[in-house]
Design a protein around this motif. Structure first.
Motif, PDB file in Angstrom:
ATOM      1  N   ILE A   1       0.862  -1.190   0.000  1.00 21.10           N
ATOM      2  CA  ILE A   1       0.000   0.000   0.000  1.00 21.10           C
ATOM      3  C   ILE A   1       0.892   1.232   0.000  1.00 21.10           C
ATOM      4  O   ILE A   1       1.674   1.459   0.923  1.00 21.10           O
ATOM      5  CB  ILE A   1      -0.930   0.009   1.217  1.00 21.10           C
ATOM      6  CG1 ILE A   1      -1.815  -1.250   1.206  1.00 21.10           C
ATOM      7  CG2 ILE A   1      -1.795   1.268   1.215  1.00 21.10           C
ATOM      8  CD1 ILE A   1      -2.732  -1.382   2.401  1.00 21.10           C
ATOM      9  N   GLY A   2       0.770   2.014  -1.043  1.00 19.84           N
ATOM     10  CA  GLY A   2       1.623   3.188  -1.211  1.00 19.84           C
ATOM     11  C   GLY A   2       1.016   4.464  -0.661  1.00 19.84           C
ATOM     12  O   GLY A   2       0.146   4.437   0.218  1.00 19.84           O
ATOM     13  N   GLY A   3       1.474   5.582  -1.220  1.00 15.70           N
ATOM     14  CA  GLY A   3       1.027   6.889  -0.758  1.00 15.70           C
ATOM     15  C   GLY A   3      -0.403   7.199  -1.149  1.00 15.70           C
ATOM     16  O   GLY A   3      -0.982   6.558  -2.032  1.00 15.70           O
ATOM     17  N   SER A   4      -0.975   8.191  -0.475  1.00 16.61           N
ATOM     18  CA  SER A   4      -2.366   8.582  -0.744  1.00 16.61           C
ATOM     19  C   SER A   4      -2.435   9.730  -1.737  1.00 16.61           C
ATOM     20  O   SER A   4      -1.450  10.428  -1.987  1.00 16.61           O
ATOM     21  CB  SER A   4      -3.042   8.991   0.561  1.00 16.61           C
ATOM     22  OG  SER A   4      -2.428  10.146   1.108  1.00 16.61           O
ATOM     23  N   TYR A   5      -3.600   9.909  -2.301  1.00 18.03           N
ATOM     24  CA  TYR A   5      -3.864  11.020  -3.213  1.00 18.03           C
ATOM     25  C   TYR A   5      -5.363  11.297  -3.166  1.00 18.03           C
ATOM     26  O   TYR A   5      -6.137  10.501  -2.625  1.00 18.03           O
ATOM     27  CB  TYR A   5      -3.413  10.687  -4.637  1.00 18.03           C
ATOM     28  CG  TYR A   5      -4.262   9.646  -5.309  1.00 18.03           C
ATOM     29  CD1 TYR A   5      -5.269   9.997  -6.207  1.00 18.03           C
ATOM     30  CD2 TYR A   5      -4.067   8.288  -5.037  1.00 18.03           C
ATOM     31  CE1 TYR A   5      -6.061   9.035  -6.800  1.00 18.03           C
ATOM     32  CE2 TYR A   5      -4.863   7.319  -5.633  1.00 18.03           C
ATOM     33  CZ  TYR A   5      -5.854   7.695  -6.516  1.00 18.03           C
ATOM     34  OH  TYR A   5      -6.642   6.749  -7.099  1.00 18.03           O
ATOM     35  N   SER A   6      -5.793  12.401  -3.740  1.00 16.40           N
ATOM     36  CA  SER A   6      -7.211  12.740  -3.773  1.00 16.40           C
ATOM     37  C   SER A   6      -7.744  12.458  -5.171  1.00 16.40           C
ATOM     38  O   SER A   6      -7.304  13.055  -6.158  1.00 16.40           O
ATOM     39  CB  SER A   6      -7.411  14.219  -3.422  1.00 16.40           C
ATOM     40  OG  SER A   6      -8.781  14.553  -3.404  1.00 16.40           O
ATOM     41  N   GLY A   7      -8.680  11.510  -5.255  1.00 14.55           N
ATOM     42  CA  GLY A   7      -9.214  11.122  -6.555  1.00 14.55           C
ATOM     43  C   GLY A   7     -10.721  11.285  -6.635  1.00 14.55           C
ATOM     44  O   GLY A   7     -11.318  12.080  -5.884  1.00 14.55           O
TER      45      GLY A   7
ATOM     46  N   GLY B   1     -12.442  10.689  -3.363  1.00  8.72           N
ATOM     47  CA  GLY B   1     -11.789  11.314  -2.213  1.00  8.72           C
ATOM     48  C   GLY B   1     -10.414  10.705  -1.995  1.00  8.72           C
ATOM     49  O   GLY B   1      -9.745  10.298  -2.949  1.00  8.72           O
ATOM     50  N   LYS B   2     -10.015  10.611  -0.758  1.00 11.27           N
ATOM     51  CA  LYS B   2      -8.701  10.062  -0.448  1.00 11.27           C
ATOM     52  C   LYS B   2      -8.623   8.586  -0.831  1.00 11.27           C
ATOM     53  O   LYS B   2      -9.540   7.812  -0.567  1.00 11.27           O
ATOM     54  CB  LYS B   2      -8.413  10.217   1.049  1.00 11.27           C
ATOM     55  CG  LYS B   2      -6.989   9.857   1.443  1.00 11.27           C
ATOM     56  CD  LYS B   2      -6.749  10.157   2.921  1.00 11.27           C
ATOM     57  CE  LYS B   2      -5.308   9.866   3.315  1.00 11.27           C
ATOM     58  NZ  LYS B   2      -5.037  10.190   4.737  1.00 11.27           N
ATOM     59  N   ALA B   3      -7.533   8.222  -1.474  1.00 13.05           N
ATOM     60  CA  ALA B   3      -7.317   6.828  -1.889  1.00 13.05           C
ATOM     61  C   ALA B   3      -5.833   6.524  -1.784  1.00 13.05           C
ATOM     62  O   ALA B   3      -5.002   7.423  -1.684  1.00 13.05           O
ATOM     63  CB  ALA B   3      -7.815   6.615  -3.316  1.00 13.05           C
ATOM     64  N   TYR B   4      -5.512   5.235  -1.806  1.00 11.94           N
ATOM     65  CA  TYR B   4      -4.115   4.811  -1.687  1.00 11.94           C
ATOM     66  C   TYR B   4      -3.697   3.999  -2.908  1.00 11.94           C
ATOM     67  O   TYR B   4      -4.414   3.101  -3.349  1.00 11.94           O
ATOM     68  CB  TYR B   4      -3.923   3.966  -0.424  1.00 11.94           C
ATOM     69  CG  TYR B   4      -4.097   4.738   0.860  1.00 11.94           C
ATOM     70  CD1 TYR B   4      -3.029   5.392   1.467  1.00 11.94           C
ATOM     71  CD2 TYR B   4      -5.354   4.816   1.457  1.00 11.94           C
ATOM     72  CE1 TYR B   4      -3.195   6.099   2.647  1.00 11.94           C
ATOM     73  CE2 TYR B   4      -5.537   5.526   2.647  1.00 11.94           C
ATOM     74  CZ  TYR B   4      -4.452   6.165   3.231  1.00 11.94           C
ATOM     75  OH  TYR B   4      -4.622   6.884   4.400  1.00 11.94           O
ATOM     76  N   LYS B   5      -2.528   4.326  -3.432  1.00  7.43           N
ATOM     77  CA  LYS B   5      -1.985   3.592  -4.570  1.00  7.43           C
ATOM     78  C   LYS B   5      -1.597   2.180  -4.133  1.00  7.43           C
ATOM     79  O   LYS B   5      -1.164   1.980  -3.000  1.00  7.43           O
ATOM     80  CB  LYS B   5      -0.771   4.320  -5.132  1.00  7.43           C
ATOM     81  CG  LYS B   5      -1.087   5.718  -5.643  1.00  7.43           C
ATOM     82  CD  LYS B   5       0.178   6.452  -6.074  1.00  7.43           C
ATOM     83  CE  LYS B   5      -0.141   7.874  -6.531  1.00  7.43           C
ATOM     84  NZ  LYS B   5       1.086   8.633  -6.901  1.00  7.43           N
ATOM     85  N   LEU B   6      -1.772   1.224  -5.020  1.00 13.67           N
ATOM     86  CA  LEU B   6      -1.417  -0.162  -4.734  1.00 13.67           C
ATOM     87  C   LEU B   6      -0.364  -0.648  -5.728  1.00 13.67           C
ATOM     88  O   LEU B   6      -0.481  -0.409  -6.935  1.00 13.67           O
ATOM     89  CB  LEU B   6      -2.659  -1.063  -4.822  1.00 13.67           C
ATOM     90  CG  LEU B   6      -3.751  -0.844  -3.769  1.00 13.67           C
ATOM     91  CD1 LEU B   6      -4.929  -1.779  -4.042  1.00 13.67           C
ATOM     92  CD2 LEU B   6      -3.217  -1.075  -2.361  1.00 13.67           C
ATOM     93  N   TYR B   7       0.633  -1.337  -5.204  1.00 18.37           N
ATOM     94  CA  TYR B   7       1.703  -1.868  -6.030  1.00 18.37           C
ATOM     95  C   TYR B   7       1.683  -3.397  -5.949  1.00 18.37           C
ATOM     96  O   TYR B   7       1.933  -3.976  -4.894  1.00 18.37           O
ATOM     97  CB  TYR B   7       3.054  -1.325  -5.558  1.00 18.37           C
ATOM     98  CG  TYR B   7       3.160   0.180  -5.648  1.00 18.37           C
ATOM     99  CD1 TYR B   7       3.602   0.805  -6.815  1.00 18.37           C
ATOM    100  CD2 TYR B   7       2.777   0.987  -4.569  1.00 18.37           C
ATOM    101  CE1 TYR B   7       3.690   2.197  -6.900  1.00 18.37           C
ATOM    102  CE2 TYR B   7       2.844   2.367  -4.644  1.00 18.37           C
ATOM    103  CZ  TYR B   7       3.294   2.967  -5.813  1.00 18.37           C
ATOM    104  OH  TYR B   7       3.371   4.345  -5.897  1.00 18.37           O
TER     105      TYR B   7
END
Length: 207
Positions: free
Chosen positions: A127-133, A136-142
């Motif tokens: 689970i990577g860093g968050s961003y606003s999409g 709303g707030k979400a977390y990038k997945l690798y």
């Protein structure tokens, strides 16, 4: 002579009847003996594997991990927050899977790592860093395995969605476009864990 033929016919009928009954009993026993899925045993197995993985990968959080059991229907709690230090589930909730994973058969899902498939992908994720999409707030997945290596390019992220219920339901919940999507309140619980973690937390999606 006639008596002998009559006796032979009776023996034949009795033999066929006994064979049919015997086959029915075997069939009944086979159905009765069918194993029942145990999410606890499967989770235990996944925890053992993730401990092994974290032992070789110190860059990830070894205190907590997230587990998503796709064998459990979407209306039931199947997203588990697991404390690896105290060895227990600390929280659980509902999570949506990708619409492309639906097969039309209850309890049967399919998975894909292909772009635009709208399918969920199995495997370990960091689970990577968050961003606003859009949600709303979400977390990038690798994706860390061959089965989910395209997660980042597919825009598969961990996010919340207002239409995902908080409590368990007697029917399936809404689907996503492939992202693990949870209730807003439940998202808030995981948000604190993710943001306060100095190392990336691992999410495991399995079936």
């Amino acid at each position: 002579m006639k008596n002998n033929i009559f006796i032979l016919l009776l023996i034949g009928i009795f033999g066929v009847s006994f064979a049919c009954r015997n086959n029915n009993e075997k069939t009944f026993k086979a159905v009765k003996a069918k194993p029942v899925y145990s999410y606890e045993e499967k989770l235990k197995s996944e925890i053992t594997e993730i401990r092994r993985f974290l032992g070789k990968s110190p860059k990830y959080n070894s205190d907590v991990a997230f587990f998503l059991d796709m064998k459990i229907e979407s209306g039931k709690n199947r997203f588990f927050i697991y404390d690896l230090k105290s060895n227990k589930i600390t929280n659980k909730g509902l999570v949506a899977h990708g619409s492309g994973s639906e097969t039309g058969i209850p309890g049967k899902l399919t998975f894909s790592n292909v772009k635009n498939s709208n399918c969920s992908s199995l495997g370990k994720y960091a689970i990577g860093g968050s961003y606003s999409g859009s949600f709303g707030k979400a977390y990038k997945l690798y994706g860390l395995e061959k089965t989910n290596s395209n997660a980042f390019d597919r825009n598969i992220v961990f996010h919340k969605y207002a239409d995902v219920p908080f409590d368990e339901q007697p029917y399936p919940i809404c689907n996503s476009l492939g992202c693990p999507m949870v209730n807003e309140k439940f998202f808030g619980v995981m948000e604190k864990l993710i943001d306060n973690s100095k190392k990336k937390i691992i999410l495991v999606i399995y079936y």
